[in-house]
Write an enzyme that holds these catalytic residues in place. Sequence first.
Site, PDB file in Angstrom:
ATOM      1  N   ASN A 129      32.906  37.471  52.767  1.00 15.97           N
ATOM      2  CA  ASN A 129      32.446  37.057  51.449  1.00 15.97           C
ATOM      3  C   ASN A 129      31.964  35.616  51.483  1.00 15.97           C
ATOM      4  O   ASN A 129      32.473  34.779  52.232  1.00 15.97           O
ATOM      5  CB  ASN A 129      33.524  37.277  50.380  1.00 15.97           C
ATOM      6  CG  ASN A 129      34.808  36.507  50.605  1.00 15.97           C
ATOM      7  OD1 ASN A 129      35.321  36.429  51.719  1.00 15.97           O
ATOM      8  ND2 ASN A 129      35.368  35.969  49.533  1.00 15.97           N
ATOM      9  N   GLU A 138      31.728  43.330  51.996  1.00 17.64           N
ATOM     10  CA  GLU A 138      31.221  44.682  52.212  1.00 17.64           C
ATOM     11  C   GLU A 138      29.698  44.723  52.135  1.00 17.64           C
ATOM     12  O   GLU A 138      29.035  45.309  52.995  1.00 17.64           O
ATOM     13  CB  GLU A 138      31.808  45.650  51.169  1.00 17.64           C
ATOM     14  CG  GLU A 138      33.317  45.732  51.207  1.00 17.64           C
ATOM     15  CD  GLU A 138      34.028  44.738  50.292  1.00 17.64           C
ATOM     16  OE1 GLU A 138      35.140  45.056  49.844  1.00 17.64           O
ATOM     17  OE2 GLU A 138      33.477  43.638  50.029  1.00 17.64           O
ATOM     18  N   CYS A 167      34.975  45.982  45.149  1.00 17.49           N
ATOM     19  CA  CYS A 167      34.596  45.838  43.746  1.00 17.49           C
ATOM     20  C   CYS A 167      33.593  46.933  43.371  1.00 17.49           C
ATOM     21  O   CYS A 167      33.114  47.688  44.223  1.00 17.49           O
ATOM     22  CB  CYS A 167      34.004  44.449  43.500  1.00 17.49           C
ATOM     23  SG  CYS A 167      32.330  44.231  44.173  1.00 17.49           S
ATOM     24  N   GLU A 183      30.983  32.706  48.671  1.00 20.73           N
ATOM     25  CA  GLU A 183      30.971  32.319  47.266  1.00 20.73           C
ATOM     26  C   GLU A 183      29.936  31.235  46.996  1.00 20.73           C
ATOM     27  O   GLU A 183      29.416  30.603  47.917  1.00 20.73           O
ATOM     28  CB  GLU A 183      32.350  31.809  46.843  1.00 20.73           C
ATOM     29  CG  GLU A 183      33.399  32.882  46.832  1.00 20.73           C
ATOM     30  CD  GLU A 183      34.757  32.378  46.388  1.00 20.73           C
ATOM     31  OE1 GLU A 183      34.957  31.148  46.206  1.00 20.73           O
ATOM     32  OE2 GLU A 183      35.651  33.227  46.218  1.00 20.73           O
ATOM     33  N   CYS A 216      30.144  46.749  45.207  1.00 18.62           N
ATOM     34  CA  CYS A 216      30.243  47.198  46.604  1.00 18.62           C
ATOM     35  C   CYS A 216      30.422  48.705  46.687  1.00 18.62           C
ATOM     36  O   CYS A 216      29.888  49.357  47.588  1.00 18.62           O
ATOM     37  CB  CYS A 216      31.383  46.477  47.318  1.00 18.62           C
ATOM     38  SG  CYS A 216      31.030  44.733  47.610  1.00 18.62           S
ATOM     39  N   CYS A 267      29.856  39.738  48.368  1.00 13.27           N
ATOM     40  CA  CYS A 267      31.101  40.251  48.947  1.00 13.27           C
ATOM     41  C   CYS A 267      30.922  40.579  50.425  1.00 13.27           C
ATOM     42  O   CYS A 267      29.812  40.800  50.899  1.00 13.27           O
ATOM     43  CB  CYS A 267      31.535  41.501  48.202  1.00 13.27           C
ATOM     44  SG  CYS A 267      31.856  41.249  46.450  1.00 13.27           S
TER      45      CYS A 267
END
Length: 159
Positions: free
Chosen positions: A61, A74, A111, A63, A114, A72
Site C-alpha cells: 500500500n 492488492e 477493501c 498512502e 480491491c 492498496c
Amino acid sequence: MKRKKIEIDIQSFTYEELNASDRQLIDKARKTNEHSYAPYSHFYVGAAVLLDNGEIICGSNQENAASPSGTCAERTALFYAGAKYPDQAVKAIAIAARNDTEETEMPVPPCGACRQVLLETEQRFHTPIRILLYGKKEILLLKSVNDLLPLSFGISFLK
C-alpha cells in the site's frame, strides 16, 4: 416473501498446515508489507499475486496526504501484474498486514475497491483466484472472489 441464504466456503489453516507454494506466497506478502508507505494510518499491507506462468508479483500500500490518492497493496500488485503480464491469469493472491510493531493477529480482508478489482481480474480470465488472508493466529483460504464478494456487480450486467 422468499428468503435466500448465501453460504461461503472459507477454510482456516495455520501456517504449518499450508503447502509449500502457499507458504511462499504468504512469505512474499509478509515481506512486501515492509515496503509500504503508510505514514498516516501506520497500517502496512503487502500482497503477492501468483500468475499462471509461475511468476509472483508483489505490491504494497502507498498512502498520500491527499487521500484517496494512494492505493492498496492488492491493486498495486494486480495492476502491475496486468501491465507486465497482460495475458497471464491470476491463480492466487496472498495478503498480509501489520502495524508499527507487529503483524495482525487475525486475517485482514481486502477493501471494497480491491474486491471489485479482484472480481474483474477473475472474470477477465475466467479463472477463479484463490485468496489467502494471513493473520498470526490463522490463515483464511477462499477458493474464488465470489466467496469474498457475493452478489457482485460485474461485466455480465453491462451486456
